[in-house]
Design a protein around this motif. Sequence first.
Motif, PDB file in Angstrom:
ATOM      1  N   SER A  25      34.106  -2.373  44.763  1.00 30.98           N
ATOM      2  CA  SER A  25      34.226  -3.736  44.066  1.00 30.98           C
ATOM      3  C   SER A  25      35.196  -4.414  44.348  1.00 30.98           C
ATOM      4  O   SER A  25      35.371  -5.990  45.301  1.00 30.98           O
ATOM      5  CB  SER A  25      32.562  -4.107  43.236  1.00 30.98           C
ATOM      6  N   GLU A  26      36.044  -3.816  43.382  1.00 26.01           N
ATOM      7  CA  GLU A  26      37.438  -4.647  43.770  1.00 26.01           C
ATOM      8  C   GLU A  26      37.934  -4.326  44.309  1.00 26.01           C
ATOM      9  O   GLU A  26      39.247  -5.303  45.620  1.00 26.01           O
ATOM     10  CB  GLU A  26      38.330  -3.815  42.181  1.00 26.01           C
ATOM     11  N   PHE A  27      38.225  -3.262  44.866  1.00 24.41           N
ATOM     12  CA  PHE A  27      38.506  -2.741  47.124  1.00 24.41           C
ATOM     13  C   PHE A  27      37.749  -3.841  47.899  1.00 24.41           C
ATOM     14  O   PHE A  27      38.458  -4.638  48.383  1.00 24.41           O
ATOM     15  CB  PHE A  27      38.236  -1.561  47.005  1.00 24.41           C
ATOM     16  N   LEU A  28      36.815  -4.191  47.753  1.00 19.25           N
ATOM     17  CA  LEU A  28      36.504  -4.839  48.727  1.00 19.25           C
ATOM     18  C   LEU A  28      37.008  -5.865  48.676  1.00 19.25           C
ATOM     19  O   LEU A  28      36.880  -7.060  49.516  1.00 19.25           O
ATOM     20  CB  LEU A  28      34.981  -4.577  49.296  1.00 19.25           C
ATOM     21  N   ASN A  29      36.144  -6.727  47.319  1.00 17.27           N
ATOM     22  CA  ASN A  29      36.954  -8.041  47.514  1.00 17.27           C
ATOM     23  C   ASN A  29      38.763  -8.223  47.385  1.00 17.27           C
ATOM     24  O   ASN A  29      38.534  -9.043  47.809  1.00 17.27           O
ATOM     25  CB  ASN A  29      36.576  -8.250  45.365  1.00 17.27           C
ATOM     26  N   ALA A  30      38.747  -7.668  46.917  1.00 14.96           N
ATOM     27  CA  ALA A  30      40.196  -7.975  47.499  1.00 14.96           C
ATOM     28  C   ALA A  30      41.214  -7.774  49.308  1.00 14.96           C
ATOM     29  O   ALA A  30      41.779  -8.605  49.636  1.00 14.96           O
ATOM     30  CB  ALA A  30      41.471  -6.677  47.143  1.00 14.96           C
ATOM     31  N   ARG A  31      40.045  -6.770  49.953  1.00 14.76           N
ATOM     32  CA  ARG A  31      40.052  -6.760  51.156  1.00 14.76           C
ATOM     33  C   ARG A  31      39.001  -7.855  51.926  1.00 14.76           C
ATOM     34  O   ARG A  31      39.356  -8.486  53.096  1.00 14.76           O
ATOM     35  CB  ARG A  31      39.774  -5.737  51.816  1.00 14.76           C
ATOM     36  N   THR A  84      36.194   6.753  51.283  1.00 13.46           N
ATOM     37  CA  THR A  84      35.466   8.025  51.490  1.00 13.46           C
ATOM     38  C   THR A  84      35.259   8.892  50.749  1.00 13.46           C
ATOM     39  O   THR A  84      35.020   9.316  49.683  1.00 13.46           O
ATOM     40  CB  THR A  84      33.804   7.295  51.526  1.00 13.46           C
ATOM     41  N   HIS A  85      35.800   9.932  51.517  1.00 15.56           N
ATOM     42  CA  HIS A  85      36.289  11.226  50.896  1.00 15.56           C
ATOM     43  C   HIS A  85      37.285  11.231  50.737  1.00 15.56           C
ATOM     44  O   HIS A  85      37.711  12.897  50.931  1.00 15.56           O
ATOM     45  CB  HIS A  85      36.158  11.612  53.093  1.00 15.56           C
ATOM     46  N   GLY A  86      37.922  10.979  49.406  1.00 19.45           N
ATOM     47  CA  GLY A  86      38.785  11.484  48.317  1.00 19.45           C
ATOM     48  C   GLY A  86      39.928  10.527  49.003  1.00 19.45           C
ATOM     49  O   GLY A  86      41.018  10.942  48.042  1.00 19.45           O
ATOM     50  N   GLY A  87      40.042   9.870  49.209  1.00 16.44           N
ATOM     51  CA  GLY A  87      41.795   8.676  49.465  1.00 16.44           C
ATOM     52  C   GLY A  87      41.440   7.629  48.513  1.00 16.44           C
ATOM     53  O   GLY A  87      42.823   7.183  48.017  1.00 16.44           O
ATOM     54  N   GLY A  88      40.924   7.803  47.402  1.00 15.36           N
ATOM     55  CA  GLY A  88      41.026   6.609  46.250  1.00 15.36           C
ATOM     56  C   GLY A  88      40.663   5.504  46.452  1.00 15.36           C
ATOM     57  O   GLY A  88      40.940   4.936  48.015  1.00 15.36           O
ATOM     58  N   TRP A  89      40.556   4.399  45.513  1.00 14.65           N
ATOM     59  CA  TRP A  89      40.294   2.809  45.968  1.00 14.65           C
ATOM     60  C   TRP A  89      40.917   1.625  45.250  1.00 14.65           C
ATOM     61  O   TRP A  89      40.710   0.620  45.498  1.00 14.65           O
ATOM     62  CB  TRP A  89      38.570   3.151  45.218  1.00 14.65           C
ATOM     63  N   ASP A  90      41.920   2.280  45.231  1.00 12.25           N
ATOM     64  CA  ASP A  90      43.545   1.020  44.708  1.00 12.25           C
ATOM     65  C   ASP A  90      44.001   0.230  46.262  1.00 12.25           C
ATOM     66  O   ASP A  90      43.751   0.365  47.007  1.00 12.25           O
ATOM     67  CB  ASP A  90      44.454   2.573  44.602  1.00 12.25           C
ATOM     68  N   PRO A  91      43.379  -1.235  44.992  1.00 11.98           N
ATOM     69  CA  PRO A  91      43.467  -1.499  46.259  1.00 11.98           C
ATOM     70  C   PRO A  91      44.829  -2.525  46.557  1.00 11.98           C
ATOM     71  O   PRO A  91      44.920  -2.660  48.079  1.00 11.98           O
ATOM     72  CB  PRO A  91      42.790  -3.719  46.219  1.00 11.98           C
TER      73      PRO A  91
END
Length: 96
Positions: A25-31, A84-91
Amino acid sequence: MEMTGWLSGQVFLQTVDEKEVGAVSEFLNARGLTFQVLTLSERMMLDPGDPASAVSSDRFSVAIQVAGFPQVVGPVLSDLIQRTHGGGWDPEVTNT
Protein backbone atom coordinates in the motif's frame (compact mmCIF):
# COMPACT_ATOMS: atom_id res chain seq x y z
CA MET A 1 6.82 0.12 -36.23
CA GLU A 2 4.64 1.98 -33.74
CA MET A 3 2.42 0.65 -30.96
CA THR A 4 -0.80 2.52 -30.34
CA GLY A 5 -3.90 1.91 -28.29
CA TRP A 6 -5.06 2.06 -24.71
CA LEU A 7 -4.74 -0.69 -22.12
CA SER A 8 -6.90 -0.94 -19.03
CA GLY A 9 -7.53 -3.57 -16.41
CA GLN A 10 -6.70 -4.80 -12.94
CA VAL A 11 -3.78 -6.67 -11.47
CA PHE A 12 -4.37 -8.68 -8.28
CA LEU A 13 -1.66 -9.40 -5.72
CA GLN A 14 -2.48 -11.96 -3.05
CA THR A 15 -0.91 -12.50 0.36
CA VAL A 16 -1.69 -13.68 3.88
CA ASP A 17 0.80 -11.25 5.44
CA GLU A 18 -0.76 -8.09 6.85
CA LYS A 19 2.64 -6.34 7.04
CA GLU A 20 3.20 -7.02 3.35
CA VAL A 21 -0.17 -5.42 2.56
CA GLY A 22 1.05 -2.31 4.38
CA ALA A 23 4.31 -2.25 2.41
CA VAL A 24 2.50 -2.74 -0.90
CA SER A 25 0.00 0.00 0.00
CA GLU A 26 2.82 2.40 0.85
CA PHE A 27 4.57 1.59 -2.44
CA LEU A 28 1.39 2.07 -4.51
CA ASN A 29 0.52 5.35 -2.75
CA ALA A 30 4.05 6.66 -3.41
CA ARG A 31 3.58 5.86 -7.11
CA GLY A 32 0.08 7.36 -7.27
CA LEU A 33 -1.45 4.06 -8.40
CA THR A 34 -5.12 3.43 -7.63
CA PHE A 35 -5.80 0.25 -5.67
CA GLN A 36 -8.19 -1.43 -3.27
CA VAL A 37 -7.49 -4.03 -0.58
CA LEU A 38 -9.95 -6.92 -0.38
CA THR A 39 -9.97 -9.15 2.68
CA LEU A 40 -11.31 -12.68 3.03
CA SER A 41 -11.63 -13.93 6.60
CA GLU A 42 -12.41 -17.54 7.36
CA ARG A 43 -13.37 -18.98 10.71
CA MET A 44 -13.34 -22.74 11.25
CA MET A 45 -14.91 -24.45 14.23
CA LEU A 46 -12.78 -27.35 15.41
CA ASP A 47 -15.13 -28.41 18.18
CA PRO A 48 -18.78 -27.23 18.06
CA GLY A 49 -18.97 -27.69 21.83
CA ASP A 50 -16.01 -25.36 22.43
CA PRO A 51 -16.36 -22.05 20.51
CA ALA A 52 -13.00 -20.87 21.88
CA SER A 53 -11.24 -23.55 19.83
CA ALA A 54 -12.15 -21.80 16.55
CA VAL A 55 -9.35 -20.99 14.14
CA SER A 56 -9.47 -17.97 11.86
CA SER A 57 -7.35 -16.91 8.92
CA ASP A 58 -7.19 -13.84 6.70
CA ARG A 59 -6.22 -13.57 3.05
CA PHE A 60 -5.69 -10.29 1.26
CA SER A 61 -6.01 -9.32 -2.38
CA VAL A 62 -4.68 -5.98 -3.56
CA ALA A 63 -6.53 -4.93 -6.72
CA ILE A 64 -4.45 -2.42 -8.68
CA GLN A 65 -6.10 -0.36 -11.40
CA VAL A 66 -3.93 -0.04 -14.50
CA ALA A 67 -4.80 2.10 -17.52
CA GLY A 68 -2.87 4.03 -20.12
CA PHE A 69 -0.83 3.79 -23.26
CA PRO A 70 1.25 0.60 -23.63
CA GLN A 71 4.47 2.62 -23.31
CA VAL A 72 3.32 3.85 -19.89
CA VAL A 73 1.63 0.68 -18.60
CA GLY A 74 4.43 -1.68 -19.68
CA PRO A 75 7.12 -0.40 -17.27
CA VAL A 76 4.59 -0.24 -14.40
CA LEU A 77 3.56 -3.87 -14.95
CA SER A 78 7.19 -4.95 -15.29
CA ASP A 79 8.05 -3.23 -11.99
CA LEU A 80 5.06 -4.85 -10.23
CA ILE A 81 6.02 -8.31 -11.53
CA GLN A 82 9.63 -7.92 -10.36
CA ARG A 83 8.59 -6.70 -6.92
CA THR A 84 5.97 -9.42 -6.48
CA HIS A 85 8.58 -12.08 -7.19
CA GLY A 86 11.11 -11.00 -4.58
CA GLY A 87 12.12 -7.47 -5.61
CA GLY A 88 10.83 -5.87 -2.40
CA TRP A 89 8.40 -3.02 -1.84
CA ASP A 90 10.72 -0.14 -0.87
CA PRO A 91 9.13 2.94 -2.48
CA GLU A 92 12.54 4.61 -2.83
CA VAL A 93 14.03 1.82 -5.00
CA THR A 94 13.25 1.75 -8.72
CA ASN A 95 13.33 -1.71 -10.34
CA THR A 96 13.61 -0.87 -14.02
